[in-house]
Write a protein that holds these residues in place. Sequence first.
Motif, mmCIF file in Angstrom:
data_model
loop_
_atom_site.group_PDB
_atom_site.id
_atom_site.type_symbol
_atom_site.label_atom_id
_atom_site.label_comp_id
_atom_site.label_asym_id
_atom_site.label_seq_id
_atom_site.Cartn_x
_atom_site.Cartn_y
_atom_site.Cartn_z
ATOM 1 N N GLN A 23 0.828 -1.196 0.000
ATOM 2 C CA GLN A 23 0.000 0.000 0.000
ATOM 3 C C GLN A 23 0.865 1.250 0.000
ATOM 4 O O GLN A 23 1.938 1.292 0.596
ATOM 5 N N VAL A 24 0.364 2.271 -0.637
ATOM 6 C CA VAL A 24 1.109 3.507 -0.812
ATOM 7 C C VAL A 24 1.285 4.244 0.512
ATOM 8 O O VAL A 24 2.266 4.956 0.694
ATOM 9 N N ARG A 25 0.387 4.040 1.465
ATOM 10 C CA ARG A 25 0.460 4.823 2.700
ATOM 11 C C ARG A 25 1.761 4.585 3.456
ATOM 12 O O ARG A 25 2.233 5.467 4.162
ATOM 13 N N TYR A 26 2.375 3.419 3.322
ATOM 14 C CA TYR A 26 3.651 3.181 3.993
ATOM 15 C C TYR A 26 4.739 4.085 3.420
ATOM 16 O O TYR A 26 5.581 4.603 4.154
ATOM 17 N N TYR A 27 4.700 4.273 2.117
ATOM 18 C CA TYR A 27 5.667 5.165 1.491
ATOM 19 C C TYR A 27 5.401 6.615 1.871
ATOM 20 O O TYR A 27 6.334 7.408 2.010
ATOM 21 N N VAL A 28 4.144 6.968 2.035
ATOM 22 C CA VAL A 28 3.813 8.336 2.428
ATOM 23 C C VAL A 28 4.332 8.616 3.826
ATOM 24 O O VAL A 28 4.898 9.681 4.105
ATOM 25 N N TYR A 29 4.173 7.653 4.748
ATOM 26 C CA TYR A 29 4.723 7.827 6.099
ATOM 27 C C TYR A 29 6.237 7.985 6.047
ATOM 28 O O TYR A 29 6.807 8.842 6.723
ATOM 29 N N ALA A 30 6.887 7.160 5.262
ATOM 30 C CA ALA A 30 8.342 7.243 5.152
ATOM 31 C C ALA A 30 8.760 8.578 4.549
ATOM 32 O O ALA A 30 9.724 9.210 5.010
ATOM 33 N N PHE A 31 8.021 9.031 3.548
ATOM 34 C CA PHE A 31 8.339 10.309 2.911
ATOM 35 C C PHE A 31 8.157 11.465 3.882
ATOM 36 O O PHE A 31 9.005 12.365 3.962
ATOM 37 N N LEU A 32 7.070 11.452 4.633
ATOM 38 C CA LEU A 32 6.859 12.507 5.635
ATOM 39 C C LEU A 32 7.951 12.484 6.699
ATOM 40 O O LEU A 32 8.420 13.534 7.141
ATOM 41 N N TYR A 33 8.357 11.290 7.117
ATOM 42 C CA TYR A 33 9.421 11.203 8.119
ATOM 43 C C TYR A 33 10.714 11.814 7.576
ATOM 44 O O TYR A 33 11.384 12.579 8.266
ATOM 45 N N VAL A 34 11.063 11.472 6.347
ATOM 46 C CA VAL A 34 12.299 12.003 5.769
ATOM 47 C C VAL A 34 12.231 13.514 5.659
ATOM 48 O O VAL A 34 13.197 14.220 5.976
ATOM 49 N N ILE A 35 11.089 14.038 5.239
ATOM 50 C CA ILE A 35 10.956 15.491 5.109
ATOM 51 C C ILE A 35 11.177 16.174 6.459
ATOM 52 O O ILE A 35 11.964 17.108 6.584
ATOM 53 N N PHE A 36 10.497 15.701 7.495
ATOM 54 C CA PHE A 36 10.610 16.366 8.796
ATOM 55 C C PHE A 36 11.946 16.079 9.468
ATOM 56 O O PHE A 36 12.449 16.919 10.218
ATOM 57 N N ALA A 37 12.552 14.943 9.213
ATOM 58 C CA ALA A 37 13.865 14.660 9.784
ATOM 59 C C ALA A 37 14.928 15.551 9.158
ATOM 60 O O ALA A 37 15.786 16.100 9.852
ATOM 61 N N VAL A 38 14.872 15.707 7.847
ATOM 62 C CA VAL A 38 15.849 16.565 7.176
ATOM 63 C C VAL A 38 15.638 18.021 7.574
ATOM 64 O O VAL A 38 16.599 18.762 7.802
ATOM 65 N N ASP A 39 14.392 18.441 7.671
ATOM 66 C CA ASP A 39 14.132 19.817 8.078
ATOM 67 C C ASP A 39 14.569 20.070 9.510
ATOM 68 O O ASP A 39 14.996 21.175 9.844
ATOM 69 N N SER A 40 14.472 19.083 10.370
ATOM 70 C CA SER A 40 14.894 19.292 11.757
ATOM 71 C C SER A 40 16.405 19.439 11.863
ATOM 72 O O SER A 40 16.913 20.013 12.833
ATOM 73 N N ILE A 41 17.130 18.953 10.871
ATOM 74 C CA ILE A 41 18.584 19.130 10.873
ATOM 75 C C ILE A 41 18.943 20.612 10.785
ATOM 76 O O ILE A 41 19.956 21.049 11.311
#
Length: 140
Positions: free
Chosen positions: A77-95
């Motif tokens: 399901q695509v939602r797993y990729y969406v969660y991973a994508f959101l995590y990467v976005i917020f993790a990189v931004d928190s850097i």
Amino acid sequence: MTGLPGAASTPARTVLASSDYFHSYSVVGLLALVGVLFVAVAFGAGRLLRPVVPTPEKLLAYECGVDPVGEGWAHTQVRYYVYAFLYVIFAVDSIFLFPWATVFAAPGYGATTLVEMFIFLGFLAVGLLYAWKKGVLEWT
């Protein structure tokens, strides 16, 4: 001779500067060549030293100790990729918060960096709010 001081030595300086310029690139090229040779020798040695005994069991697809059944394709399901994508976005931004904290402590940058960080955090909050409104964060 033109009578200008240093006119005769200008071509010599140009040749010397260009040789220094290309010498630095030759060092980088030599280092890249050594790296490629190192990897090639390692792979070649591994190929020559490993045992090769193909059996039907070794040629099967291995899936966590379970015998493979059915096709090799599975629907995800695509939602797993969406969660991973959101995590990467917020993790990189928190850097970006860490360099901001060091600049914030510098004299004369306090108010400016504080306003910039609240604008940055506002963009992140709008993105999170958008994902929440679209129902992306619901695990169903």
